[in-house]
Scaffold this active site. Structure first.
Site, mmCIF file in Angstrom:
data_model
loop_
_atom_site.group_PDB
_atom_site.id
_atom_site.type_symbol
_atom_site.label_atom_id
_atom_site.label_comp_id
_atom_site.label_asym_id
_atom_site.label_seq_id
_atom_site.Cartn_x
_atom_site.Cartn_y
_atom_site.Cartn_z
ATOM 1 N N HIS A 342 0.810 -1.269 -0.097
ATOM 2 C CA HIS A 342 0.008 0.036 0.012
ATOM 3 C C HIS A 342 0.994 1.282 -0.100
ATOM 4 O O HIS A 342 2.064 1.224 0.424
ATOM 5 C CB HIS A 342 -0.875 0.023 1.307
ATOM 6 C CG HIS A 342 -0.404 0.321 2.453
ATOM 7 N ND1 HIS A 342 0.020 1.240 3.030
ATOM 8 C CD2 HIS A 342 -0.145 -0.730 3.336
ATOM 9 C CE1 HIS A 342 0.636 1.136 4.001
ATOM 10 N NE2 HIS A 342 0.524 -0.128 4.532
ATOM 11 N N CYS A 360 3.358 -4.678 6.415
ATOM 12 C CA CYS A 360 3.288 -4.318 5.309
ATOM 13 C C CYS A 360 4.210 -3.974 4.400
ATOM 14 O O CYS A 360 5.281 -3.568 4.864
ATOM 15 C CB CYS A 360 2.041 -3.377 4.962
ATOM 16 S SG CYS A 360 0.304 -3.669 6.023
#
Length: 425
Positions: A342, A360
């Site tokens: 992301h 992430c």
């Protein structure tokens, strides 16, 4: 979000944690079948024709001996029933099935010639008549008929789901993923697997594999799918006995396509992602992975879901002090536990240099949008060197094991030739 641990299963049709750092409470994508899916063709085989009729469920005139199931007069037959037969001195050439009103039911022979499979689940509490014809080498025919009545609506059902949509294009690492609720016990998996059909055009070998809990099964080949492959899937478990007095809720089916090859590779040592499209490196971009307390998982994952904008909220799990609520752009889920690729504008300075994320794969806003516009559900991403191994079942982890290990999950025998195949994993 926590998911069950996954193992793997096979049928070949020739002619299928701890709280994650980024987001622990994001909803998983729904299986396509839970929101509706059209029916798919039955397993490949010869087209049925009508034949001459001879009473009884067995016959043995001349050199041909033929026995057909269900037996004549059989009642409470599951609506998933196949027209089975045992034949010697010849082979079955035609099968015709009709309902009480005389309407023909379509279907096809199994490739091994052991049975004829209706292309749709039969109706409950209905009478059916089947006619089976076998022919010997000299052309002499033997025809047998049988009549049976299906059971009423099942009282207990196994819920099912299929993570494929009709007319969608997926990445080359997209496994066929089927869910069962409750899970299928080991002793019942072979019978269920026999009703899970995958056809690939062009033809490519493949194997089914179950999770250890029996709540999911994956289908993949030794190598990623070829670009342009057409996947035709039918999970024909509607009315099928699934164990413990339960029956499958309905058939699930979809026809999908595989797109171009788009492979992402992340190296923790260099803090870079290399993007390879159709065999050529098209971009290298800096990343920041999970910090020491919340490491990213190393392994081969698959893009499962894409959201142009979402909110990561861990306050419910971690509390107001440790938890956080952050608006996120260009999020691509790669694990059930909440790891994503992301946009992370706040970590641009760290990207390519040090790990600061909650697990992430952080990239810059411009790189995040570029990736988001390029990727498909089913594109693979491999992360290496983090020291934290991806847990089996934490996402669509079918590719995070060797082919040798993958085929061990099959509830049906796998040929030695297929088990020894060489591929991408």
């Amino acid at each position: 979000m926590r998911r069950s641990v996954v193992a793997v299963v096979t049928l070949v049709v020739v002619t299928p944690l701890a709280l994650a750092a980024c987001s622990g409470d994001e909803d998983k994508p729904s299986p396509a079948a839970w929101v509706g899916a059209s029916s798919a063709p039955p397993p490949s085989g010869s087209v049925p024709e009508s034949g001459s009729t001879e009473p009884g469920a067995t016959g043995g005139a001349g050199a041909v001996s033929l026995t057909v199931t269900p037996a004549t007069g059989k009642k409470n037959v599951p609506v998933s029933t196949e027209i089975g037969f045992k034949v010697s001195g010849g082979k079955v050439t035609t099968v015709a099935l009709k309902d009480a009103g005389g309407k023909a039911v379509s279907g096809e022979l199994r490739e091994d010639g052991s049975a004829w499979v209706p292309s749709k689940t039969l109706k409950t509490s209905k009478k059916y008549d089947a006619t089976v014809t076998a022919v010997d080498a000299a052309g002499a025919k033997k025809t047998v008929t049988t009549s049976f009545t299906t059971m009423g609506k099942a009282g207990k059902q196994t819920g099912t789901g299929l993570y494929l949509f009709d007319d969608r294009t997926y990445g080359v690492a997209m496994p066929v993923v089927v869910e069962f609720n409750p899970g299928i016990k080991k002793k019942d998996r072979a019978a269920v697997q026999k009703r899970m059909f995958v056809k690939t055009e062009p033809a490519q070998p493949g194997v089914w594999s179950w999770t250890s809990s029996g709540t999911q099964a994956y289908y993949r080949g030794p190598s990623y799918w070829k670009t342009g492959t057409k996947l035709t899937v039918r999970i024909a478990v509607g009315g099928l006995p699934t164990g413990s007095g339960r029956y499958g809720d309905r058939d699930r089916a979809a026809t999908s396509k595989i797109g171009r090859s788009f492979i992402m590779k992340v190296d923790n040592k260099t803090k870079k992602m290399t993007v390879v499209q159709d065999g050529k490196t098209v971009r290298t971009l800096p990343v920041s992975l999970g910090k020491k307390s919340t490491p990213s998982s190393s392994g081969t994952m698959v893009v499962m879901e894409k959201k142009a904008a979402t909110v990561f909220d861990t306050t419910a799990e971690l509390g107001p002090t440790e938890g956080y609520r952050t608006e996120i752009e260009y999020a691509q889920r790669i694990t059930w536990s909440g790891q994503y690729i992301h946009s992370a504008p706040w970590s641009v300075g760290a990207q390519g240099n040090r790990n600061v994320s909650h697990g992430c794969v952080n990239v810059s806003p411009s790189n995040a949008r570029w990736l988001f516009d390029k990727t498909l559900i089913g594109d693979p991403i491999t992360v290496r060197g983090t020291g934290d191994k991806l847990a089996a079942g934490n996402g669509w982890t079918a590719w995070d094991m060797s082919w040798k290990e993958f085929v061990k999950g099959s509830a049906l025998p796998v040929s030695a030739e297929l088990a020894a195949a060489q591929g991408d994993a």
